[in-house]
Design an enzyme around this catalytic site. Structure first.
Site, PDB file in Angstrom:
ATOM      1  N   GLU A 176     -20.392  68.748  77.965  1.00 41.04           N
ATOM      2  CA  GLU A 176     -19.638  69.920  78.427  1.00 41.04           C
ATOM      3  C   GLU A 176     -20.529  71.131  78.648  1.00 41.04           C
ATOM      4  OE1 GLU A 176     -18.560  67.786  76.204  1.00 41.04           O
ATOM      5  OE2 GLU A 176     -16.403  67.464  76.355  1.00 41.04           O
ATOM      6  N   GLU A 180     -14.201  62.232  72.943  1.00 46.34           N
ATOM      7  CA  GLU A 180     -13.193  62.862  72.074  1.00 46.34           C
ATOM      8  C   GLU A 180     -11.985  61.938  71.890  1.00 46.34           C
ATOM      9  OE1 GLU A 180     -13.266  66.465  74.547  1.00 46.34           O
ATOM     10  OE2 GLU A 180     -13.623  67.585  72.702  1.00 46.34           O
ATOM     11  N   ALA A 204     -12.826  64.697  80.767  1.00 51.09           N
ATOM     12  CA  ALA A 204     -11.696  65.315  81.459  1.00 51.09           C
ATOM     13  C   ALA A 204     -11.977  65.282  82.959  1.00 51.09           C
ATOM     14  CB  ALA A 204     -11.546  66.746  80.986  1.00 51.09           C
ATOM     15  N   GLY A 238     -14.499  64.419  77.106  1.00 46.55           N
ATOM     16  CA  GLY A 238     -13.157  64.050  76.658  1.00 46.55           C
ATOM     17  C   GLY A 238     -13.023  62.558  76.382  1.00 46.55           C
TER      18      GLY A 238
HETATM   19  N1  3HC Z   1     -14.231  64.446  86.572  1.00 45.54           N
HETATM   20  C1  3HC Z   1     -14.033  64.302  87.892  1.00 45.54           C
HETATM   21  N2  3HC Z   1     -14.866  63.623  88.699  1.00 45.54           N
HETATM   22  C2  3HC Z   1     -15.965  63.081  88.148  1.00 45.54           C
HETATM   23  C3  3HC Z   1     -16.245  63.201  86.776  1.00 45.54           C
HETATM   24  C4  3HC Z   1     -15.312  63.906  85.967  1.00 45.54           C
HETATM   25  N3  3HC Z   1     -15.494  64.043  84.647  1.00 45.54           N
HETATM   26  N4  3HC Z   1     -17.395  62.555  86.503  1.00 45.54           N
HETATM   27  C5  3HC Z   1     -17.822  62.052  87.674  1.00 45.54           C
HETATM   28  N5  3HC Z   1     -16.962  62.360  88.674  1.00 45.54           N
HETATM   29  C6  3HC Z   1     -17.021  61.932  90.066  1.00 45.54           C
HETATM   30  C7  3HC Z   1     -18.247  62.450  90.803  1.00 45.54           C
HETATM   31  O1  3HC Z   1     -18.010  63.729  91.366  1.00 45.54           O
HETATM   32  C8  3HC Z   1     -18.440  61.390  91.857  1.00 45.54           C
HETATM   33  O2  3HC Z   1     -17.505  61.642  92.887  1.00 45.54           O
HETATM   34  P1  3HC Z   1     -17.833  61.222  94.417  1.00 45.54           P
HETATM   35  O3  3HC Z   1     -18.009  59.734  94.399  1.00 45.54           O
HETATM   36  O4  3HC Z   1     -16.652  61.710  95.144  1.00 45.54           O
HETATM   37  O5  3HC Z   1     -19.121  61.950  94.760  1.00 45.54           O
HETATM   38  C9  3HC Z   1     -18.005  60.115  91.152  1.00 45.54           C
HETATM   39  O6  3HC Z   1     -17.204  60.527  90.062  1.00 45.54           O
HETATM   40  C10 3HC Z   1     -19.144  59.290  90.617  1.00 45.54           C
HETATM   41  O7  3HC Z   1     -19.984  60.127  89.825  1.00 45.54           O
HETATM   42  P2  3HC Z   1     -21.567  59.977  89.867  1.00 45.54           P
HETATM   43  O8  3HC Z   1     -22.043  60.011  91.278  1.00 45.54           O
HETATM   44  O9  3HC Z   1     -22.133  60.981  88.930  1.00 45.54           O
HETATM   45  O10 3HC Z   1     -21.724  58.494  89.325  1.00 45.54           O
HETATM   46  P3  3HC Z   1     -22.815  57.894  88.360  1.00 45.54           P
HETATM   47  O11 3HC Z   1     -22.474  56.477  88.223  1.00 45.54           O
HETATM   48  O12 3HC Z   1     -24.196  58.266  88.818  1.00 45.54           O
HETATM   49  O13 3HC Z   1     -22.607  58.650  86.971  1.00 45.54           O
HETATM   50  C11 3HC Z   1     -21.344  59.536  85.103  1.00 45.54           C
HETATM   51  C12 3HC Z   1     -21.411  58.493  86.252  1.00 45.54           C
HETATM   52  C13 3HC Z   1     -22.487  59.262  84.127  1.00 45.54           C
HETATM   53  C14 3HC Z   1     -20.021  59.397  84.441  1.00 45.54           C
HETATM   54  C15 3HC Z   1     -21.532  60.941  85.704  1.00 45.54           C
HETATM   55  O14 3HC Z   1     -20.612  61.098  86.765  1.00 45.54           O
HETATM   56  C16 3HC Z   1     -21.273  62.074  84.742  1.00 45.54           C
HETATM   57  O15 3HC Z   1     -22.150  62.408  83.973  1.00 45.54           O
HETATM   58  N6  3HC Z   1     -20.077  62.682  84.832  1.00 45.54           N
HETATM   59  C17 3HC Z   1     -19.754  63.909  84.143  1.00 45.54           C
HETATM   60  C18 3HC Z   1     -19.445  63.729  82.703  1.00 45.54           C
HETATM   61  C19 3HC Z   1     -19.016  65.032  82.103  1.00 45.54           C
HETATM   62  O16 3HC Z   1     -19.575  66.083  82.318  1.00 45.54           O
HETATM   63  N7  3HC Z   1     -17.987  64.932  81.286  1.00 45.54           N
HETATM   64  C20 3HC Z   1     -17.436  66.073  80.608  1.00 45.54           C
HETATM   65  C21 3HC Z   1     -16.279  66.590  81.383  1.00 45.54           C
HETATM   66  S1  3HC Z   1     -15.605  68.052  80.682  1.00 45.54           S
HETATM   67  C22 3HC Z   1     -14.603  67.468  79.425  1.00 45.54           C
HETATM   68  O17 3HC Z   1     -14.511  66.293  79.198  1.00 45.54           O
HETATM   69  C23 3HC Z   1     -13.844  68.520  78.683  1.00 45.54           C
HETATM   70  C24 3HC Z   1     -13.230  67.996  77.459  1.00 45.54           C
HETATM   71  O18 3HC Z   1     -14.004  68.354  76.358  1.00 45.54           O
HETATM   72  C25 3HC Z   1     -11.853  68.562  77.284  1.00 45.54           C
END
Ligand code: 3HC
Ligand code: NAI
Length: 648
Positions: free
Chosen positions: A123, A103, A61, A100
């Site tokens: 998450e 999912e 998400a 997500g």
């Molecule tokens: N939403 C919004 N922005 C995100 C994001 C997300 N899920 N994931 C990454 N970003 C953004 C970062 O803030 C960063 O922004 P910036 O360039 O402005 O600083 C950019 O994307 C790149 O991220 P990284 O620097 O972390 O890039 P990497 O290549 O090192 O890593 C990644 C990529 C492995 C995808 C890492 O970003 C990551 O682990 N992201 C988070 C994943 C996460 O926690 N997902 C769960 C979200 S909650 C959810 O899905 C709820 C659902 O169950 C309903």
């Protein structure tokens, strides 16, 4: 366009293209929902391939949306609609399918992936649980035991493991999309397999839940989300998918609105921003392969270990043979303990020692791309080291000091080529602590600064730039925090009450326990030096303790007493007697009030640091506290706290 559609014969190819990580934002959800409806009505489309543009599938998400109330269409509804589609949807996955994203893939009838794809439900790291069916569909696809590891314990299988778990139907080679389209053609016309949510959930043996609850709760260390993720999963297995989905969603929404989740989101974005500050993005870091470390004591050995861990070669320079042997044996035992804990293989440990060279004298520094000084905290000693380095190093070798307090400009004074000099302040133990304060001088060249950031990334550390002031960002706030804690004690609040309040807030130790562990004498000597320079520093309780020989655990007592071989603090009548001349009448203070006083003092110092331009932003100060000083992650940092409570 956030979602692109291409038609290849009877196959529709849907590509989520929402840079940088294809997050499922509101616009993506809307379009996916519309497409699911449209494809069911379109007789020319017989299967749908769903993929992500670029290096990854979908990172989840859009976390940036979590500070606002959820907006329809909601992800669970989009996934349910895809899952209910009359035609097969095939998720084609390369790179990360996270949160997500996973999912969404679970809502497809088939998943094909490359071997290096990565699947996770991260998450819980954001203080929430999966909110779009992850806790329900996953156990029905991979079984309860494996699902618990992924949902509540951060396990992250790659494509090969996902195939073994049944999470993906088949592995495919690049180019991914043509392979997925070929797969889609092979399933067109076949009866749809049961959807993930329709699959029968197998009840695990009864002890699985109890064991998992104990393990997950212990691993969570007080964080709310992991045990609740497990509960949602369990509820769905025991009461059926519908009940499970309902509990999952309500838990997700409730956790999403907590302070803890807001704090973790704040850190998520701050950590990413820290790695690539805007003014560093256009710069090219200099190539670094061999790093010299001067001084192999506590910090030098830790820094060397961190460098070796990252695959760099190290030349460790010490004063004499005995010190070299000490440093070698410290490093050998660090690697041995990592090997014993299964963190590294025998080969890794052997590789590290092979990349480690030790030397007496500075000749070998001539081969280094960077040299980090970690000798005694003494200006004259440090200057003599840099005089030698200036003589033997290449003119382009980057020279760094790990000083805690000394003004780097004084250390660099007289050094030829001051543009290649900067402070790199590691934290102890340096192979573990994530923080690296980067302290440029006015002369430091931009590409040298960029190299400091690049090194931090290679070491897996969080770089935070600090201007020059006494103690830089972290130690300056630490000093203020300790002083405020002592002020409370002088006002009659119990030592143990202060420590207990800060532990209850989430620190592993309170300020007095921490001082006892680190030793009270360093701060004492520092104050004494200031006094000898004529600074009007009144005596503090800590001064009285050191003068009475109570320097902390190493002398059997400081703020507390310690039995031999036991690090547990015991209230000390002797310490109370020693500090009595400076302490007022005993008073009770609620834990919350203690926390709020200490938080306010940290934030006030933080605001001063910002006003002086020492830190570039409030979030940087939070990163320093969380990654260098054990500030509880779930509380976001002192500046985050101040922003939420409106207090400074
Ligand atoms: N939403 C919004 N922005 C995100 C994001 C997300 N899920 N994931 C990454 N970003 C953004 C970062 O803030 C960063 O922004 P910036 O360039 O402005 O600083 C950019 O994307 C790149 O991220 P990284 O620097 O972390 O890039 P990497 O290549 O090192 O890593 C990644 C990529 C492995 C995808 C890492 O970003 C990551 O682990 N992201 C988070 C994943 C996460 O926690 N997902 C769960 C979200 S909650 C959810 O899905 C709820 C659902 O169950 C309903
Ligand atoms: P330490 O006393 O454990 O180690 C210093 C080492 O430097 C000793 O092994 C000594 O033999 C060696 N040394 C001294 N002069 C030398 C010379 N001329 N050439 C080669 N080696 C020499 O000290 P520690 O704790 O490792 O501190 C080192 C530096 O790191 C200091 O500037 C300190 O302020 C800073 N620092 C310390 C932290 C800590 O928690 N200990 C945290 C962050 C920074």
């Amino acid at each position: 366009m956030t979602v692109n559609v291409e038609i290849d014969g009877e196959i529709a190819i849907v590509t989520i293209e929402n840079p940088p990580v294809n997050a499922v934002s509101g616009a993506v959800r809307e379009r996916l929902l519309a497409l699911a409806v449209a494809f069911d009505d379109d007789p020319n489309v017989r299967a749908v391939v769903l993929t992500g543009a670029g290096k990854l599938f979908v990172a989840g998400a859009d976390i940036a949306e979590f500070d606002r109330p959820p907006e329809p269409p909601f992800l669970p509804d989009v996934i349910a609609r895809i899952e209910a589609s009359a035609k097969p949807w095939i998720a084609a996955i390369r790179g990360a399918a996270l949160g997500g994203g996973l999912e969404l893939a679970l809502g497809c009838r088939f998943r094909v992936a490359t071997a290096s794809a990565r699947f996770a439900l991260p998450e819980i790291n954001l203080g929430i649980i999966p909110g779009a069916g992850g806790t329900q569909r996953l156990p029905r696809v991979v079984g309860v035991t494996e699902a618990i590891r992924i949902v509540a314990e951060n396990h992250s299988p790659d494509g090969v493991e996902a195939l073994r778990l049944g999470l993906v139907y088949t592995l495919v080679d690049e180019p991914l999309v043509p392979a997925a389209v070929a797969f889609a053609r092979s399933v067109v016309g076949q009866a749809l397999p049961p959807s993930s949510i329709q699959r029968a959930a197998s009840m695990p043996p009864p002890d699985v839940w109890a064991e998992a609850e104990a393990r997950v709760t212990a691993g969570a260390r007080g964080a709310a989300a992991p045990p609740q993720a497990l509960q949602a999963l369990k509820h769905g297995i025991e009461h059926g998918a519908e009940a499970g989905l309902a509990l999952e969603r309500s838990t997700f929404l409730a956790l999403r609105a907590t302070e803890e989740a807001a704090a973790l989101r704040h850190l998520f974005f701050a950590e990413r921003a820290a790695l690539r500050p805007a003014d560093m993005r256009a710069l090219n870091p200099l190539p670094i392969e061999t790093v010299g470390v001067v001084g192999g004591g506590t910090m030098g050995s830790g820094i060397a270990a961190a460098l070796l861990n990252a695959g760099l070669s190290v030349v460790l320079i010490e004063q004499d043979e005995a010190a070299v042997l000490r440093a070698r044996s410290t490093l050998a035992s660090l690697f041995e303990s990592s090997r014993r804990r299964g963190l590294i293989s025998d080969d890794d440990a052997a590789g590290w020692m092979a990349r480690l060279e030790t030397a007496i004298g500075y000749g070998a520094a001539g081969r280094c791309d960077m040299v980090i000084e970690a000798v005694f905290e003494d200006l004259a000693v440090k200057r003599s080291v840099f005089a030698e380095l200036g003589r033997v190093c290449r003119p382009d070798t980057i020279l760094a000091t790990n000083t805690s307090y000394i003004d780097p400009r004084l250390i660099a004074d007289g050094l030829p080529g001051q543009e290649r000099f900067l402070g790199l302040h590691f934290f102890s133990p340096a192979q573990v602590m994530k923080l690296l304060e980067i302290v440029p001088t006015p002369e430091t060249a931009p590409d040298v600064l960029a190299t400091g950031y690049d090194l931090a990334c290679r070491l897996g550390k969080i770089p935070v730039r600090s201007g020059i002031c006494d103690g830089f960002i972290g130690n300056r706030i630490l000093r203020r925090y300790r002083a405020e804690a002592e002020t409370l004690v002088r006002g009659g609040v119990g030592i143990a009450a202060v420590d207990a309040a800060m532990r209850a807030f989430g620190f592993a130790m309170g300020p007095f326990e921490m001082q006892d562990m680190a030793g009270l004498d360093i701060a004492f000597l520092y104050r004494e030096a200031a006094r000898s320079r004529g600074e009007p520093l009144p005596d503090m309780p800590g001064d009285l303790l050191v003068r009475a020989g109570r320097k902390g655990q190493k002398t059997g007592g400081g703020w507390y007493d310690y039995a031999a071989g036991d690090r547990r603090p015991r209230p000390s009548a002797d310490a109370e007697r020693v500090i009595a001349p400076l302490v007022g009448a005993k008073t009770e203070m609620a834990g919350e009030a203690i926390v709020s006083r200490l938080m306010a003092s940290m934030a006030e110092e933080g605001h001063a640091i910002l006003a002086e331009g020492i830190a570039l932003g409030a979030a940087d100060i939070d990163l320093v506290e969380v990654h260098g000083y054990g500030f509880p992650r779930k509380c976001g940092g002192p500046m985050f706290q101040a922003g939420r409570t409106g207090k400074t």
